[in-house]
Structure formats: structure tokens, C-alpha cells
Design an enzyme around this catalytic site. Structure first.
Site, short mmCIF file in Angstrom:
data_model
loop_
_atom_site.label_atom_id
_atom_site.label_comp_id
_atom_site.label_asym_id
_atom_site.label_seq_id
_atom_site.Cartn_x
_atom_site.Cartn_y
_atom_site.Cartn_z
N ILE A 14 29.62 44.95 34.25
CA ILE A 14 28.12 44.87 34.35
C ILE A 14 27.51 43.70 33.84
CG2 ILE A 14 27.44 46.09 32.32
CD1 ILE A 14 26.79 47.68 35.68
N TYR A 18 28.84 38.12 29.82
CA TYR A 18 27.74 37.11 30.32
C TYR A 18 26.63 37.11 29.50
CZ TYR A 18 25.49 33.93 33.39
OH TYR A 18 24.66 32.89 33.93
N LYS A 38 35.27 41.60 19.21
CA LYS A 38 35.77 42.79 20.25
C LYS A 38 36.98 43.28 19.82
CE LYS A 38 36.30 43.38 25.33
NZ LYS A 38 35.50 43.52 26.43
N SER A 42 41.56 44.60 27.55
CA SER A 42 42.53 44.63 28.63
C SER A 42 42.29 43.92 29.61
CB SER A 42 42.42 46.26 28.75
OG SER A 42 41.70 46.80 29.06
N ASP A 56 37.05 37.34 27.52
CA ASP A 56 35.77 37.58 27.02
C ASP A 56 35.38 36.84 25.84
OD1 ASP A 56 35.72 39.46 29.15
OD2 ASP A 56 35.26 41.10 27.86
N1 LIG Z 1 23.76 37.01 35.23
C1 LIG Z 1 24.75 36.55 35.70
N2 LIG Z 1 24.86 35.42 36.53
C2 LIG Z 1 25.92 34.86 36.84
N3 LIG Z 1 27.21 35.59 36.74
C3 LIG Z 1 27.28 36.71 35.91
C4 LIG Z 1 25.92 37.16 35.45
N4 LIG Z 1 26.38 38.40 34.93
C5 LIG Z 1 27.79 38.48 35.06
N5 LIG Z 1 28.22 37.60 35.89
C6 LIG Z 1 29.76 37.43 36.32
O1 LIG Z 1 30.09 38.75 36.72
C7 LIG Z 1 31.48 38.77 36.16
C8 LIG Z 1 31.38 40.29 35.18
O2 LIG Z 1 30.48 40.20 34.26
P1 LIG Z 1 31.13 40.44 32.70
O3 LIG Z 1 32.62 39.98 32.47
O4 LIG Z 1 30.03 39.68 31.63
O5 LIG Z 1 31.27 41.83 32.76
P2 LIG Z 1 31.58 42.80 31.38
O6 LIG Z 1 30.60 43.94 31.42
O7 LIG Z 1 31.70 41.92 30.19
O8 LIG Z 1 33.10 43.24 31.91
P3 LIG Z 1 34.12 43.96 31.12
O9 LIG Z 1 33.97 45.35 31.10
O10 LIG Z 1 35.57 43.65 31.73
O11 LIG Z 1 34.16 43.28 29.54
C9 LIG Z 1 31.96 37.59 35.36
O12 LIG Z 1 32.59 36.77 36.09
C10 LIG Z 1 30.68 37.06 35.05
O13 LIG Z 1 30.53 35.74 34.83
MG LIG Z 2 33.15 41.73 28.76
#
Ligand SMILES: Nc1ncnc2c1ncn2[C@@H]1O[C@H](COP(=O)(O)OP(=O)(O)OP(=O)(O)O)[C@@H](O)[C@H]1O
Ligand SMILES: [Mg+2]
Length: 228
Positions: A14, A18, A38, A42, A56
């Protein structure tokens, strides 16, 4: 001992990492001693020498200029892109919550503002075996964390954001605010999503993040005030 905030999301991918990168960067750019932690990651990629890379943590470490050693950023790293409880089972490497508490406390002692990222959404099983049944929300309660919820700005977010907040409330976990990711200012539905989520839950959307943002649109003092 520093203050802390726990970043959860309405689901995996989600934008927790980022947005966390923007949060920690904002604090550090404004002279706060801010760090990242963290508990379990996984879906780690393998490095040149077969070592597992905690994507991450490495991302936030770099974007926010933390310069922390990799081993201090994440306690458990698994290769399989599945829930931590299953990755742990596959690798016969169950999470030891005493280790997490020790690592978390070390990070909290080193940094004044520690941002801890969750795995997946708030109901992400961390350990599910003959001896222990532990879900992410249990860990949040055990560590007495306050949370910030990251939700997508688009269609379907009223449902997922409100369900996440209702669950946190049921578990008596304090909620500091919501951040909407992939927000398009002026978009009729997304502006309405923000209003509806705030009105239904009574929790404030403290910031919105657009695609590709390199700065969090929130002042550092208000951001720091969310840490508990
Ligand atoms: N605002 C944004 N602008 C550009 N890319 C984004 C944005 N938000 C997320 N992304 C991209 O979308 C993908 C998923 O985002 P992210 O890794 O932050 O999710 P997460 O919730 O941390 O996932 P996880 O549950 O695996 O930890 C990544 O490639 C990230 O760079
Ligand atoms: Mg993440």
C-alpha cells in the site's frame, strides 16, 4: 528512551515503506535523531553472495540518510514472499519475541524518533505453531505502540481504512492518524474518501502523498508530535 510510531497499512504493497521513507527523511532533514526498525520482513531478494537483502529497510536507510547497519534495521528476514508465519515455518526459523523486544528497545534507545514498519496489514500472522499464536496486533500491544495507518487514496479505501481502524479500536491500540497514499488533489472521489474516512472514524488524515513525492507535505513539528 526515544519516542516511537508504528506504521501499519490497509494491506501489503500500500506504500508503508515509501511513506515511511518520507517520514524519517522529514524528521532527519529537520535535525531530529530519527531511525527505522522492522521486526520481520519476508520476500527478501538475494544479494551477490546469497545473503538476504531487507529491501524495505535498505530503502528507508538510504532515502532518509540514516546510515544504520543492516543488522540493526530488521530482526527476521525471510526469502519467501508469504506471510511471516508461513515463511518462518518453511525455514524452521520461528520469531522469538524476546529477541524482537531486545532489538526494538536497542533501536528506541539509540533514536529519539523511531519509526517501526509492520509487515502487511494489521492482521498479519507472525507466528502460528504448536507453541505460539501471535498476530502483528499482539506485538503492537506488547510493545505498547501507537499507530499511523497508511491507506490508498482511491476506490475501496473507505472500506479498508475504516475496517483497519475499527480493528485497532477493538484491540484498544491508540491511532495517531491516517496518511493517504497515491492521492490526487482535487479529485472528486479521493477528496470525498478523505472526508468520509475522517467522518466515519473520527481520525484525522494528517497528510496525503502523491505519486513520486520526495517530501512529506507536513511540518516536522506536527509530525514529531505524533510519536509517543
Ligand atoms: N507515492 C508513491 N509514489 C511512487 N511509488 C510509490 C508510492 N507509494 C508506493 N510506491 C511504490 O509502490 C510499491 C509498493 O510500495 P511499498 O513497498 O512502500 O509498500 P508496503 O506497504 O511497504 O509493502 P510491504 O507490505 O511489502 O511492506 C513500491 O515499489 C513503491 O516504491
Ligand atoms: Mg514495506
Amino acid at each position: 528512551m526515544g519516542k516511537c510510531i508504528f506504521i501499519t497499512g490497509t494491506g501489503t504493497d500500500i506504500g508503508k515503506t515509501y511513506v515511511t521513507g518520507l517520514i524519517v527523511k522529514k524528521l532527519r532533514d529537520n535535525c531530529r535523531n530519527a531511525g527505522y526498525y522492522k521486526a520481520a520482513l519476508s520476500g527478501a531478494e538475494e544479494g551477490e553472495h546469497g545473503e538476504l537483502l531487507p529491501g524495505d529497510a535498505l530503502y528507508v536507510n538510504k532515502i532518509a540518510n540514516i546510515n544504520e547497519k543492516t543488522e540493526n534495521l530488521v530482526s527476521y528476514i525471510y526469502k519467501e514472499a508469504v506471510s511471516p508465519h508461513l515463511a518462518a515455518k518453511i525455514n524452521q526459523l520461528p520469531i522469538d519475541f524476546n529477541k524482537i523486544e531486545t532489538d526494538f528497545t536497542r533501536a528506541k534507545t539509540k533514536y529519539d524518533f523511531l519509526t517501526m514498519e509492520g509487515s502487511g496489514g494489521i492482521i498479519s500472522p507472525l507466528r502460528w505453531d504448536e507453541t505460539q499464536h501471535v498476530i502483528l496486533d499482539d506485538l503492537v500491544k506488547k510493545l505498547k505502540l501507537h499507530v499511523l495507518v497508511i491507506a490508498d487514496a482511491g476506490l475501496g479505501t473507505i472500506n479498508t481504512a475504516v475496517l483497519t481502524i475499527e480493528h485497532l479500536r477493538a484491540r484498544k491500540i491508540p491511532i495517531q492518524g491516517i496518511i493517504l497514499n497515491h492521492f490526487h488533489p482535487g479529485d472528486l472521489m479521493e477528496e470525498d474518501n478523505r472526508k468520509m474516512i475522517e467522518e466515519i472514524t473520527g481520525i484525522k488524515v494528517v497528510a496525503t502523498v502523491k505519486k513520486g513525492d520526495t517530501e512529506l507535505a507536513m511540518d516536522a513539528d506536527s509530525l514529531a508530535a505524533l510519536y509517543a
